[in-house]
Design a protein around this motif. Sequence first.
Motif, PDB file in Angstrom:
ATOM      1  N   GLN A 169      34.260  47.540 115.945  1.00  0.00           N
ATOM      2  CA  GLN A 169      33.140  48.375 116.391  1.00  0.00           C
ATOM      3  C   GLN A 169      32.995  48.352 117.923  1.00  0.00           C
ATOM      4  N   VAL A 172      35.582  50.637 119.383  1.00  0.00           N
ATOM      5  CA  VAL A 172      35.246  52.055 119.161  1.00  0.00           C
ATOM      6  C   VAL A 172      34.165  52.487 120.149  1.00  0.00           C
ATOM      7  N   LYS A 294      43.148  60.427 106.536  1.00  0.00           N
ATOM      8  CA  LYS A 294      42.389  59.407 105.806  1.00  0.00           C
ATOM      9  C   LYS A 294      43.337  58.247 105.480  1.00  0.00           C
ATOM     10  N   GLU A 385      42.268  52.428 107.662  1.00  0.00           N
ATOM     11  CA  GLU A 385      40.924  52.455 108.244  1.00  0.00           C
ATOM     12  C   GLU A 385      40.934  51.646 109.544  1.00  0.00           C
ATOM     13  N   GLY A 386      40.369  52.219 110.589  1.00  0.00           N
ATOM     14  CA  GLY A 386      40.317  51.514 111.874  1.00  0.00           C
ATOM     15  C   GLY A 386      41.400  51.946 112.856  1.00  0.00           C
ATOM     16  N   LEU A 437      39.194  58.657 114.843  1.00  0.00           N
ATOM     17  CA  LEU A 437      39.107  57.325 114.221  1.00  0.00           C
ATOM     18  C   LEU A 437      39.267  57.491 112.709  1.00  0.00           C
ATOM     19  N   VAL A 438      40.159  56.722 112.105  1.00  0.00           N
ATOM     20  CA  VAL A 438      40.320  56.760 110.647  1.00  0.00           C
ATOM     21  C   VAL A 438      39.219  55.876 110.048  1.00  0.00           C
ATOM     22  N   THR A 439      38.438  56.467 109.165  1.00  0.00           N
ATOM     23  CA  THR A 439      37.318  55.744 108.553  1.00  0.00           C
ATOM     24  C   THR A 439      37.678  55.384 107.103  1.00  0.00           C
ATOM     25  N   GLU A 440      36.719  54.810 106.375  1.00  0.00           N
ATOM     26  CA  GLU A 440      37.025  54.330 105.025  1.00  0.00           C
ATOM     27  C   GLU A 440      37.536  55.454 104.128  1.00  0.00           C
ATOM     28  N   LYS A 441      36.871  56.627 104.229  1.00  0.00           N
ATOM     29  CA  LYS A 441      37.238  57.720 103.313  1.00  0.00           C
ATOM     30  C   LYS A 441      37.896  58.908 103.995  1.00  0.00           C
ATOM     31  N   CYS A 443      37.886  60.546 108.316  1.00  0.00           N
ATOM     32  CA  CYS A 443      38.031  60.296 109.751  1.00  0.00           C
ATOM     33  C   CYS A 443      36.848  60.859 110.498  1.00  0.00           C
ATOM     34  N   GLN A 444      36.713  60.448 111.750  1.00  0.00           N
ATOM     35  CA  GLN A 444      35.710  61.074 112.609  1.00  0.00           C
ATOM     36  C   GLN A 444      36.243  61.203 114.027  1.00  0.00           C
TER      37      GLN A 444
END
Length: 463
Positions: A169, A172, A294, A385-386, A437-441, A443-444
């Motif tokens: 975090q 990021v 993802k 993720e991450g 950013l690749v997220t859990e489900k 990206c953002q």
Amino acid sequence: MFKKDVYIERRNKLKSRLKGGLVLFLGNQEAAFNYPDNTYHFRQDSSFLYFFGLDLPNLAGLIDLDSGKEYLFGNDFTIDDIIWMGPQPKIKELATDIGVENTEPLDKLKNYLLNAKNQDRNIHVLPFYRGDSIIQFSNLLEIHHSEVEDYVSSELIKTVVDLRSIKDQYEVEELIKAAAIGYKMHTTAMKMAKPGIYEQEIAGTVEGIALAHGSMLSFPIILSQNGETLHNHYHGNMLQEGRLMLTDTGAETNMHYASDNTRTVPVGGKFSQKQKDIYNIVLASLDHSITLIKPGVPYRDIHLASAKVIAEGLTKLGIMKGNPEDAVREGAHAMFMPHGLGHMMGLDVHDMEGLGEDNVGYDNEIKRATQFGLKGLRLGRRLQEGFVLTTEPGIYFIPDLVKKWKAENINADFINFDKILNEYADFGGIRLEDDILVTEKGCQMIGKRIPITPDEVEETMKG
Ligand code: GLY
Ligand code: MN
């Protein structure tokens, strides 16, 4: 710098994964550009920053995997230095800031390393990318520089890549700060892109924005009305009405986390229909790639999916022909997009590229391709993720490449060479690049998206 616990935890993770011996992280030294005291802006080694956090020259971090002890090697400044540089922290204070207990003067490092060498203990180092570090290490180990390579540890590379690939975090948050600076850089470039101005006036202003934030560029700025040259660092042209200006630039924060975005805008502020037609294909390709990002998906597949959007779009315009899926399989789209869709980003703009592109972007499952275009893809493996990465499709009309493919009949079933040479020879190139950013489900986007639709770009350019 982050809180000391961040560095302690990173080093603990490293220690828990490696078997035994010593791990050495040599920090960077100053680099002279025309005489010894006139140096380039100092840039610390990114892995040293990751594990030891200190943004100063002439330091080394050593971890003894068998005893668990950690050391910071460096020299306190003398009063002669302080007269020129102002008050400086002591090595002991620097070590405390990053939670390292033991400190030693730099000249003691050699004893530690030679003792380990004489006892046949492993000494793990990452690949060196600067000549002075290679000489420093060969002197420390009393080996010829050609033997330095033997100490590069694939076990250490793999562990560092695993750790640095997943952004926490705090990282990021830094990347978002870099994106905010990049936003200002790009919107300023858009507003300045008027006929009659020289590229270098815009490039200089954009670089100044990074500097004014206490940061620096994350790589030398690419800004040109000849955007078909992928990394065009020549900024001596005067912008002409009717051309496109491609700007690929980013900042790194004073913590050295990067941004890297590309926008392409019409000189003077209004896209022609012909420009818009190509632009919208690149934008559709970018947007499609983002919908696919993802965990678990190989980035190679996203590269190919985004290439298919390009082939479909160019086929609709009559620039390509035949079945777009077949065209992508044969690599025909690569005449227009000879580079990969993107790369990892973090403490390096091409994150960890110094550790070996294939070590970062590929693995046992997904190997780098040999086909023209696809072989340039820096990141092919499955996403996690991450991960933070760029997605940057483009369409370029590179006259020399078009003529070569035409002459050699390369992918002639899929390309209308004459139409390109007659109608697009002076079009230039379009690239659009976002940081993700690749997220859990899924990206953002990192930070607020820089204006990108033709309407948004034209609106921004009015300002
Ligand atoms: N933005 C420059 C590059 O990714 O190569
Ligand atoms: Mn990039």
